[in-house]
Scaffold this active site. Structure first.
Site, PDB file in Angstrom:
ATOM      1  N   HIS A   1      -0.761   2.904  -1.170  1.00  0.00           N
ATOM      2  CA  HIS A   1      -0.601   2.239   0.050  1.00  0.00           C
ATOM      3  C   HIS A   1      -1.803   0.687   0.358  1.00  0.00           C
ATOM      4  O   HIS A   1      -2.673   0.974  -0.392  1.00  0.00           O
ATOM      5  CB  HIS A   1      -0.856   2.938   1.570  1.00  0.00           C
ATOM      6  CG  HIS A   1      -1.569   3.067   2.025  1.00  0.00           C
ATOM      7  ND1 HIS A   1      -2.006   1.644   3.530  1.00  0.00           N
ATOM      8  CD2 HIS A   1       0.138   3.370   3.956  1.00  0.00           C
ATOM      9  CE1 HIS A   1      -1.122   1.976   4.227  1.00  0.00           C
ATOM     10  NE2 HIS A   1      -0.583   2.600   4.523  1.00  0.00           N
TER      11      HIS A   1
ATOM     12  N   ASP B   1      -7.275   8.951  -2.583  1.00  0.00           N
ATOM     13  CA  ASP B   1      -6.734   8.733  -1.187  1.00  0.00           C
ATOM     14  C   ASP B   1      -5.720  10.056  -0.865  1.00  0.00           C
ATOM     15  O   ASP B   1      -4.280  10.329  -1.423  1.00  0.00           O
ATOM     16  CB  ASP B   1      -5.699   6.987  -1.367  1.00  0.00           C
ATOM     17  CG  ASP B   1      -5.204   7.080  -0.046  1.00  0.00           C
ATOM     18  OD1 ASP B   1      -5.308   8.245   1.035  1.00  0.00           O
ATOM     19  OD2 ASP B   1      -4.376   6.443   0.106  1.00  0.00           O
TER      20      ASP B   1
ATOM     21  N   GLN C   1      -2.552  11.452   2.297  1.00  0.00           N
ATOM     22  CA  GLN C   1      -1.277  12.157   3.004  1.00  0.00           C
ATOM     23  C   GLN C   1      -1.293  13.667   2.432  1.00  0.00           C
ATOM     24  O   GLN C   1      -0.372  14.500   2.332  1.00  0.00           O
ATOM     25  CB  GLN C   1       0.163  11.929   1.835  1.00  0.00           C
ATOM     26  CG  GLN C   1       0.413  10.053   3.112  1.00  0.00           C
ATOM     27  CD  GLN C   1       0.969  10.035   4.401  1.00  0.00           C
ATOM     28  OE1 GLN C   1       1.327  11.591   5.349  1.00  0.00           O
ATOM     29  NE2 GLN C   1       0.546   9.501   4.985  1.00  0.00           N
TER      30      GLN C   1
ATOM     31  N   LYS D   1      -3.828  12.133  11.241  1.00  0.00           N
ATOM     32  CA  LYS D   1      -3.074  12.305  10.097  1.00  0.00           C
ATOM     33  C   LYS D   1      -2.750  14.290   9.581  1.00  0.00           C
ATOM     34  O   LYS D   1      -2.036  14.550   9.524  1.00  0.00           O
ATOM     35  CB  LYS D   1      -2.448  11.908   8.502  1.00  0.00           C
ATOM     36  CG  LYS D   1      -2.497  10.414   8.537  1.00  0.00           C
ATOM     37  CD  LYS D   1      -2.130   9.399   7.062  1.00  0.00           C
ATOM     38  CE  LYS D   1      -2.227   8.075   7.313  1.00  0.00           C
ATOM     39  NZ  LYS D   1      -1.034   7.293   8.462  1.00  0.00           N
TER      40      LYS D   1
ATOM     41  N   CYS E   1       4.192   0.304   4.474  1.00  0.00           N
ATOM     42  CA  CYS E   1       2.768  -0.226   3.961  1.00  0.00           C
ATOM     43  C   CYS E   1       2.531  -0.064   2.367  1.00  0.00           C
ATOM     44  O   CYS E   1       1.821  -0.247   1.694  1.00  0.00           O
ATOM     45  CB  CYS E   1       1.766   0.068   4.675  1.00  0.00           C
ATOM     46  SG  CYS E   1       0.994  -0.294   6.307  1.00  0.00           S
TER      47      CYS E   1
HETATM   48  N1  7TS Z   1      -3.085   6.531   2.169  1.00  0.00           N
HETATM   49  C1  7TS Z   1      -2.151   6.391   2.541  1.00  0.00           C
HETATM   50  C2  7TS Z   1      -1.801   6.896   1.570  1.00  0.00           C
HETATM   51  C3  7TS Z   1      -1.271   6.684   3.799  1.00  0.00           C
HETATM   52  O1  7TS Z   1      -0.528   6.990   4.034  1.00  0.00           O
HETATM   53  C4  7TS Z   1      -1.772   5.972   4.971  1.00  0.00           C
HETATM   54  C5  7TS Z   1      -1.435   5.775   6.375  1.00  0.00           C
HETATM   55  C6  7TS Z   1      -2.902   5.726   4.108  1.00  0.00           C
HETATM   56  C7  7TS Z   1      -3.581   5.650   3.420  1.00  0.00           C
HETATM   57  C8  7TS Z   1      -3.769   4.465   5.609  1.00  0.00           C
HETATM   58  O2  7TS Z   1      -4.081   5.391   6.465  1.00  0.00           O
HETATM   59  P1  7TS Z   1      -5.116   5.085   7.615  1.00  0.00           P
HETATM   60  O3  7TS Z   1      -5.376   6.635   8.673  1.00  0.00           O
HETATM   61  O4  7TS Z   1      -6.717   4.391   7.316  1.00  0.00           O
HETATM   62  O5  7TS Z   1      -4.500   3.802   8.342  1.00  0.00           O
HETATM   63  N2  7TS Z   1       0.213   5.843   5.978  1.00  0.00           N
HETATM   64  C9  7TS Z   1       1.256   5.168   7.025  1.00  0.00           C
HETATM   65  C10 7TS Z   1       1.948   5.743   7.120  1.00  0.00           C
HETATM   66  O6  7TS Z   1       2.331   6.427   5.742  1.00  0.00           O
HETATM   67  N3  7TS Z   1       2.758   5.764   8.699  1.00  0.00           N
HETATM   68  O7  7TS Z   1       1.619   4.630   8.912  1.00  0.00           O
HETATM   69  C11 7TS Z   1       0.880   4.399   8.626  1.00  0.00           C
END
Ligand code: 7TS
Length: 399
Positions: A116, A193, A196, A219, A357
């Site tokens: 990501h 990371d 997910q 999430k 992203c």
């Molecule tokens: N890493 C992964 C694998 C992600 O899917 C996301 C956000 C992030 C990092 C960043 O997370 P945040 O909470 O700091 O923003 N993924 C997504 C998505 O799949 N659709 O919108 C955001």
């Protein structure tokens, strides 16, 4: 369990909501919503300061939540759990604090081809600042990392490996434990990371032996604006603070400041107290269901959705790893993903469309964008049937 989620009874454009955009953010059970309301109604106060009753209560609740998160991921100590804004901030913290201390010109940072942007850009920024090089572990056409190449890329120049546990755009579950063992054989630390992963399967940081593990509250069906960095104490003690301010200090004079112990050293300023406390309630909720059960159910649902979607002629699934979580990226012949998203929205179905992203992943598969379905434990077989019916309708419209 669906009844725990008020939003799942909503209607969109007159149709029952079918929420299949769980990768972007999860919906919130009333237990979590109530926890936030309870905090602001009855406990609101700043933490780690003040001797008055409310401050003491809020501090206890916040620190209890930290312990719940520690237990969820099997961290050895609650001092290794840092409350932050989310995965993005956690990666930035490690890139800047660990990175600026231990990474120098011509060193290498290893990431993967399916990261990501949150696990690419902070490392690119570090490389620009230090003169280090960013190297990328390639993947195959199923969306699996090339483990043979990975092994050859690990060298004495490698100063950190940063890999995603579960890909948000392909669903691939990476063999992170094996990757960590290989990196550790060369004394290279690894940040995972887990944005997910934690909401879909049991995660044990002690068993993985990762040096850092990052994830986001929102999430995992918790509040936005709060997330976690787990770090091994030996690293957190050795790393300098990321931000300066209140709470992260032991003593301050104009000449010299000494820092607080971990985790507080990395928690400058007033945090998202309500969010942190409610994240503790989120953990209770998830553990009440059981992450093994969630993983098993989502696998059944993923297999069902994969079978039904594969049977749609003109639909192509991107990301077909053997070990996959509940994510299906697809393209439809002759229909732009944006149109797919708009048409499904008219049927009350929420999916993600775009590059998710992950522009480099889209470049690898030579597509500008995909439509993306991401499942949660509250999704049903009926919802998959509704999705497939709506996709057929979309294809007929564009025929
Ligand atoms: N890493 C992964 C694998 C992600 O899917 C996301 C956000 C992030 C990092 C960043 O997370 P945040 O909470 O700091 O923003 N993924 C997504 C998505 O799949 N659709 O919108 C955001």
């Amino acid at each position: 369990m669906r009844r725990d989620f008020p939003i799942l009874s909503e209607h969109v454009h007159g149709k029952p909501l079918v929420y299949l955009d769980n990768g972007a953010t999860g919906q919130k059970p009333k237990q979590v919503i109530d926890a936030i309301a309870r905090y602001y109604s009855r406990e609101n106060s700043n933490i780690h300061r003040g001797v008055h009753y409310l401050s003491a209560q809020a501090t206890i609740a916040y620190e209890n939540a930290r312990k719940k998160i520690q237990k969820l991921i099997h961290a050895p100590s609650d001092s290794e759990i840092i409350f932050l804004r989310g995965t993005t901030e956690a990666v930035n913290l490690v890139a800047q604090s660990y990175g600026r201390t231990y990474i120098q010109r011509d060193d290498e940072v290893l990431i993967s081809a399916m990261e990501h942007h949150a696990n690419i850009v902070p490392w690119q920024m570090l490389c620009e600042q230090t003169g280090a090089k960013l190297r990328v572990i390639p993947m195959n056409e199923r969306g699996e990392l090339r483990m043979d190449t990975y092994q050859t890329m690990l060298s004495e120049k490698t100063k950190i490996v940063a890999i995603v546990h579960v890909s948000n755009s392909l669903g691939t579950i990476n063999p992170v434990k094996e990757m960590i063992t290989l990196a550790h054989a060369k004394n290279i630390p690894v940040i995972v990371d887990g944005a997910q992963a934690v909401q879909h399967m049991p995660v044990d940081v002690k068993d993985l032996d990762c040096d850092f593990y990052a994830f986001s509250g929102h999430k995992m069906f918790g509040p936005t604006g709060v997330g976690i960095l787990y770090g091994k104490k030996k690293w957190l003690d050795a790393m300098p603070p990321y931000q300066g301010g209140g709470d992260m200090i032991r003593s301050v004079t104009f000449e010299k400041t000494t820092y607080n112990d971990v985790p507080h050293k990395f928690e400058a300023g007033t945090p998202h107290i309500a969010g942190g406390i409610a994240l503790g309630d989120t953990v209770d909720y998830l553990q009440g269901i059981g992450l093994e059960r969630i993983a098993a159910y989502e696998k059944v649902l993923l297999d069902y959705a994969t079978e039904k979607l594969s049977a749609v002629s003109g639909l192509h699934i991107i990301g077909t790893a053997h070990n996959k979580a509940g994510v299906i990226s697809f393209i439809l012949d002759g229909v732009h993903p944006h149109d797919v998203g708009t048409m499904l929205d008219q049927e009350g179905i929420a999916i993600r469309t775009g590059h998710h992203c992950k522009q480099p992943v889209m470049q690898f598969f030579k597509v500008p964008a995909t439509s993306l379905v991401s499942l949660a434990f509250y999704n049903t077989h009926d919802e998959i049937d509704t999705l497939v019916k709506a996709i057929h309708k979309t294809m007929e419209m564009f025929r």
